[in-house]
Each structure stands twice: as structure tokens, then as C-alpha cells.
Motif scaffolding. Structure first.
Motif, PDB file in Angstrom:
ATOM      1  N   GLY A  22     -31.274  -8.586  -7.149  1.00 18.86           N
ATOM      2  CA  GLY A  22     -30.214  -9.642  -6.211  1.00 18.86           C
ATOM      3  C   GLY A  22     -30.473  -9.014  -5.311  1.00 18.86           C
ATOM      4  O   GLY A  22     -30.717 -10.018  -3.999  1.00 18.86           O
ATOM      5  N   SER A  23     -30.474  -7.688  -4.697  1.00 20.94           N
ATOM      6  CA  SER A  23     -30.158  -7.285  -3.503  1.00 20.94           C
ATOM      7  C   SER A  23     -31.144  -6.952  -2.720  1.00 20.94           C
ATOM      8  O   SER A  23     -30.799  -7.332  -1.299  1.00 20.94           O
ATOM      9  CB  SER A  23     -29.854  -5.633  -3.758  1.00 20.94           C
ATOM     10  OG  SER A  23     -28.635  -5.269  -4.658  1.00 20.94           O
ATOM     11  N   LEU A  24     -32.264  -6.499  -2.315  1.00 28.69           N
ATOM     12  CA  LEU A  24     -33.059  -7.580  -1.452  1.00 28.69           C
ATOM     13  C   LEU A  24     -33.780  -8.931  -1.975  1.00 28.69           C
ATOM     14  O   LEU A  24     -33.850  -9.225   0.044  1.00 28.69           O
ATOM     15  CB  LEU A  24     -34.260  -6.256  -2.395  1.00 28.69           C
ATOM     16  CG  LEU A  24     -33.865  -4.487  -2.110  1.00 28.69           C
ATOM     17  CD1 LEU A  24     -35.355  -4.505  -2.411  1.00 28.69           C
ATOM     18  CD2 LEU A  24     -34.077  -4.378  -0.493  1.00 28.69           C
ATOM     19  N   SER A  82     -23.066  -9.170   2.181  1.00 26.50           N
ATOM     20  CA  SER A  82     -23.323  -7.931   3.142  1.00 26.50           C
ATOM     21  C   SER A  82     -22.067  -6.758   2.343  1.00 26.50           C
ATOM     22  O   SER A  82     -22.493  -5.390   1.886  1.00 26.50           O
ATOM     23  CB  SER A  82     -22.940  -7.803   4.684  1.00 26.50           C
ATOM     24  OG  SER A  82     -21.721  -8.504   4.419  1.00 26.50           O
ATOM     25  N   GLY A  83     -21.261  -7.258   1.914  1.00 32.50           N
ATOM     26  CA  GLY A  83     -20.316  -6.097   0.887  1.00 32.50           C
ATOM     27  C   GLY A  83     -20.825  -6.060   0.259  1.00 32.50           C
ATOM     28  O   GLY A  83     -20.643  -4.576  -0.946  1.00 32.50           O
ATOM     29  N   ALA A  84     -21.152  -6.830  -0.827  1.00 36.01           N
ATOM     30  CA  ALA A  84     -21.556  -6.622  -2.085  1.00 36.01           C
ATOM     31  C   ALA A  84     -23.081  -5.345  -1.930  1.00 36.01           C
ATOM     32  O   ALA A  84     -22.741  -4.321  -2.944  1.00 36.01           O
ATOM     33  CB  ALA A  84     -22.373  -7.942  -2.678  1.00 36.01           C
ATOM     34  N   LEU A  85     -23.862  -5.551  -1.168  1.00 41.28           N
ATOM     35  CA  LEU A  85     -24.681  -4.797  -0.955  1.00 41.28           C
ATOM     36  C   LEU A  85     -24.292  -3.558  -0.173  1.00 41.28           C
ATOM     37  O   LEU A  85     -25.007  -2.472  -0.724  1.00 41.28           O
ATOM     38  CB  LEU A  85     -26.244  -5.365   0.489  1.00 41.28           C
ATOM     39  CG  LEU A  85     -26.361  -6.635   0.369  1.00 41.28           C
ATOM     40  CD1 LEU A  85     -27.416  -6.271   1.704  1.00 41.28           C
ATOM     41  CD2 LEU A  85     -27.594  -6.153  -0.936  1.00 41.28           C
ATOM     42  N   LEU A 119     -18.761 -12.436  -7.578  1.00 41.94           N
ATOM     43  CA  LEU A 119     -19.387 -12.052  -6.796  1.00 41.94           C
ATOM     44  C   LEU A 119     -20.712 -12.158  -6.862  1.00 41.94           C
ATOM     45  O   LEU A 119     -21.380 -12.502  -5.633  1.00 41.94           O
ATOM     46  CB  LEU A 119     -19.481 -10.487  -6.923  1.00 41.94           C
ATOM     47  CG  LEU A 119     -19.817  -9.587  -5.948  1.00 41.94           C
ATOM     48  CD1 LEU A 119     -18.913 -10.122  -4.990  1.00 41.94           C
ATOM     49  CD2 LEU A 119     -20.267  -8.489  -6.877  1.00 41.94           C
ATOM     50  N   VAL A 120     -21.449 -12.805  -8.199  1.00 42.32           N
ATOM     51  CA  VAL A 120     -23.072 -12.982  -7.897  1.00 42.32           C
ATOM     52  C   VAL A 120     -22.887 -14.429  -7.985  1.00 42.32           C
ATOM     53  O   VAL A 120     -24.205 -14.550  -7.089  1.00 42.32           O
ATOM     54  CB  VAL A 120     -23.212 -12.543  -9.279  1.00 42.32           C
ATOM     55  CG1 VAL A 120     -24.397 -13.550 -10.257  1.00 42.32           C
ATOM     56  CG2 VAL A 120     -23.293 -11.594  -9.773  1.00 42.32           C
ATOM     57  N   SER A 121     -21.795 -15.347  -8.221  1.00 39.27           N
ATOM     58  CA  SER A 121     -21.840 -16.421  -7.966  1.00 39.27           C
ATOM     59  C   SER A 121     -21.963 -16.622  -6.243  1.00 39.27           C
ATOM     60  O   SER A 121     -22.617 -17.952  -6.195  1.00 39.27           O
ATOM     61  CB  SER A 121     -20.727 -17.582  -8.932  1.00 39.27           C
ATOM     62  OG  SER A 121     -20.865 -17.629 -10.006  1.00 39.27           O
ATOM     63  N   ILE A 122     -21.117 -15.825  -5.802  1.00 38.32           N
ATOM     64  CA  ILE A 122     -21.833 -16.576  -4.252  1.00 38.32           C
ATOM     65  C   ILE A 122     -22.831 -15.816  -3.641  1.00 38.32           C
ATOM     66  O   ILE A 122     -22.894 -16.409  -2.308  1.00 38.32           O
ATOM     67  CB  ILE A 122     -20.058 -15.891  -3.733  1.00 38.32           C
ATOM     68  CG1 ILE A 122     -18.848 -16.633  -3.853  1.00 38.32           C
ATOM     69  CG2 ILE A 122     -19.761 -15.642  -1.513  1.00 38.32           C
ATOM     70  CD1 ILE A 122     -17.196 -16.259  -3.793  1.00 38.32           C
ATOM     71  N   SER A 123     -22.705 -14.431  -3.561  1.00 40.90           N
ATOM     72  CA  SER A 123     -23.894 -13.357  -3.204  1.00 40.90           C
ATOM     73  C   SER A 123     -24.806 -13.029  -4.046  1.00 40.90           C
ATOM     74  O   SER A 123     -26.370 -12.939  -3.632  1.00 40.90           O
ATOM     75  CB  SER A 123     -22.932 -12.007  -3.112  1.00 40.90           C
ATOM     76  OG  SER A 123     -23.074 -11.163  -4.311  1.00 40.90           O
ATOM     77  N   ILE A 135     -24.446  -2.168  -9.805  1.00 39.88           N
ATOM     78  CA  ILE A 135     -22.460  -2.331  -9.845  1.00 39.88           C
ATOM     79  C   ILE A 135     -22.495  -2.461 -11.632  1.00 39.88           C
ATOM     80  O   ILE A 135     -21.472  -1.817 -11.832  1.00 39.88           O
ATOM     81  CB  ILE A 135     -21.976  -3.531  -9.367  1.00 39.88           C
ATOM     82  CG1 ILE A 135     -22.315  -3.008  -7.738  1.00 39.88           C
ATOM     83  CG2 ILE A 135     -20.582  -3.413  -9.022  1.00 39.88           C
ATOM     84  CD1 ILE A 135     -22.055  -4.100  -5.972  1.00 39.88           C
ATOM     85  N   GLY A 136     -23.458  -3.493 -12.197  1.00 40.34           N
ATOM     86  CA  GLY A 136     -22.713  -3.806 -13.419  1.00 40.34           C
ATOM     87  C   GLY A 136     -22.684  -2.174 -14.464  1.00 40.34           C
ATOM     88  O   GLY A 136     -22.376  -2.737 -15.550  1.00 40.34           O
TER      89      GLY A 136
END
Length: 276
Positions: A25-27, A110-113, A156-160, A167-168
């Protein structure tokens, strides 16, 4: 029909996931936004269902290897599933095509990344220091904290679409310092299946899923994951994670810049209208 460019992107991301265990998901979501110009809401929804399909296969492998702690999965799901449903209910009130929704998703992504990249770089050091100081948390505190982590991941996952991976895993290692790493990873992947499926289903109901893209991504990513897994033991994992973290920092910076530029444009337009 399979789109070769999407399939190639899926192969590239699958290759990294197979070699490092993180980066899906990050990429994939920022790749869809920045490279293909997909709307952020559609990129998130598409990536969530794509992740649900890939992580289902991973959880089956871990299940057969008995490397899933279902107690941990239940605790995470107790927090994440209600948080995911609530987040999707809130998002459904927004016009996902609006600039406000686009800005919210880009900002959260961007924050999650940034957090994911920091976890990749400093997660091992943090875990080592933590395990040297903390032997065992109180059972009740561990259970409550796990539910809280699940709730944060759900939002976090639902939005981004980002957060269920690196992180998990870092959060679970800190909460369960004596649990073997294989069970940490297996539990995190198993929890990600209902999380991404429910969140992706919510995006699908709101019309922010492109099934054609999902099919093309899977066509490329599945061979990529197998090939990446083959090379995983032949390339230093630390070097790969540092490269991946550097890429995430750059992508997060680019998304943050676009968000700031978009916000500035909206503010300027609003100011001009406000002035008589």
C-alpha cells in the motif's frame, strides 16, 4: 483486458513486497496517484481491494504454517472493524470528487508514508531498546493497547490504504516483545484481510474502485511477489529497506507538496471571492 503499464507497476511493487515484506500500500497508492493520475479516492479504494486479495494468499500461507496468533488478530479487529465502519460512514458524507476530500486523502497518505518510512529506518533500533528495557506488559494493558492500535490502523487504512504493514508490525512487536517475529508478521497479515476488505468494500459502495486496474495489478504483482521472495535471501534486507524508506520519503514529500499547493490555491480562490 490487462493493461501492460498497470501490470508492470504491479510487478515492480510485488517484487519489493516479496523481498522486504512491506511496501504494498505504501507504494501502490501513491504510484496510482502520481504516475497514472488516478483520483486519490479511487487509488485508495482500488489499492484496498487489491491488498485484500494479495493478503488473503499470504494469510493462508501463514495459517498453514501455524504462524498466526488469532488472539492478537481478534484484539486488533475489535478496534479496527468498528473504526473502519465509522470512518467509511463519515467519508460517505463527503463528495469524494471535491477538493476537500482530495486534500484530506492526500494529507493522510503523505503522513502515513512518513511514519512508515521512519518505522523502516528506526523500527529495528527502537524495538531493540524497548525489548532491553521492557520484559512483559500487564495482560490487561496489552489487550487494551492492542484494541487501540487496531482502531488507529482502521482509521488510517480506510483513509490512506497505508499503515497495516510496517506500522502494524512495529506496534505488535512493542506490545508482544516475546512473540516470535513469524507470528507477529502472520498475525498482522491475517488482520489486514478483514480490515482492507471492509474498507475496500466501503469505497466500492461509494464508487471509488476501479476493477480493471485491480485485475491488471494482480496480473503483474503475483509473479513479482514470487520472484521477490526468491531473491529475498540473496540481497541484504537492511539495504533494501533503507532504499524503500528513501523512496517513501521522496514520495511523501511530493504528495505533501501537492497538498500544500492545492490548499494554497483553494485559499487564494476563496480569498478573492471574499473580497468585494
Amino acid at each position: 483486458m490487462i493493461d501492460p503499464l498497470y501490470a508492470l507497476s504491479g510487478f515492480f511493487v510485488g517484487l519489493l513486497v516479496g523481498m522486504t515484506g512491506v511496501g504494498g500500500g505504501s507504494l501502490m497508492t501513491p504510484l496510482l496517484i502520481l504516475l497514472f493520475g488516478v483520483h486519490p479516492a479511487t487509488a485508495v479504494g482500488t489499492d484496498l481491494l487489491y491488498a485484500a486479495a494479495t493478503k488473503t494468499g499470504g494469510s493462508l500461507v501463514h495459517g498453514l504454517a501455524r504462524s498466526i496468533d488469532w488472539r492478537v488478530v481478534r484484539r486488533l479487529a475489535t478496534g479496527s472493524i468498528p473504526a473502519t465502519i465509522l470512518t467509511m460512514a463519515v467519508l460517505s458524507r463527503f463528495d469524494l470528487d471535491s477538493s476537500a476530500a482530495r486534500g484530506l486523502i492526500t494529507f493522510a497518505l503523505s503522513g502515513a508514508l512518513f511514519v512508515t518510512a521512519l518505522a523502516l529506518v528506526f523500527g529495528g533500533t527502537l524495538i531493540g531498546l524497548y525489548r532491553a528495557r521492557v520484559q512483559q506488559l500487564a495482560p490487561a494493558r496489552t489487550a487494551a493497547s492492542t484494541v487501540a492500535v487496531g482502531a488507529v490502523l482502521g482509521v488510517l487504512v480506510s483513509i490512506s490504504s497505508v499503515g497495516a504493514g510496517a506500522i502494524g508490525v512495529v506496534a505488535l512487536v512493542l506490545l508482544y516483545p516475546h512473540l516470535p517475529m513469524s507470528r507477529i508478521v502472520g498475525s498482522d497479515i491475517a488482520h489486514a484481510v478483514p480490515l482492507t476488505l471492509i474498507a475496500g468494500g466501503g469505497h466500492w459502495l461509494m464508487g471509488s474502485v476501479d476493477w480493471h486496474i485491480i485485475g491488471s495489478l494482480l496480473a503483474g504483482s503475483l509473479p513479482g511477489i514470487f520472484l521477490g521472495s526468491y531473491f529475498a535471501v540473496r540481497i541484504p534486507e537492511r539495504a533494501l529497506k533503507l532504499v524503500l524508506a528513501a523512496v517513501l520519503f521522496v514520495v511523501a514529500g511530493r504528495l505533501a507538496y501537492e497538498h500544500a499547493t492545492s490548499a494554497s490555491s483553494v485559499f487564494t480562490a476563496f480569498s478573492r471571492r471574499a473580497v468585494p
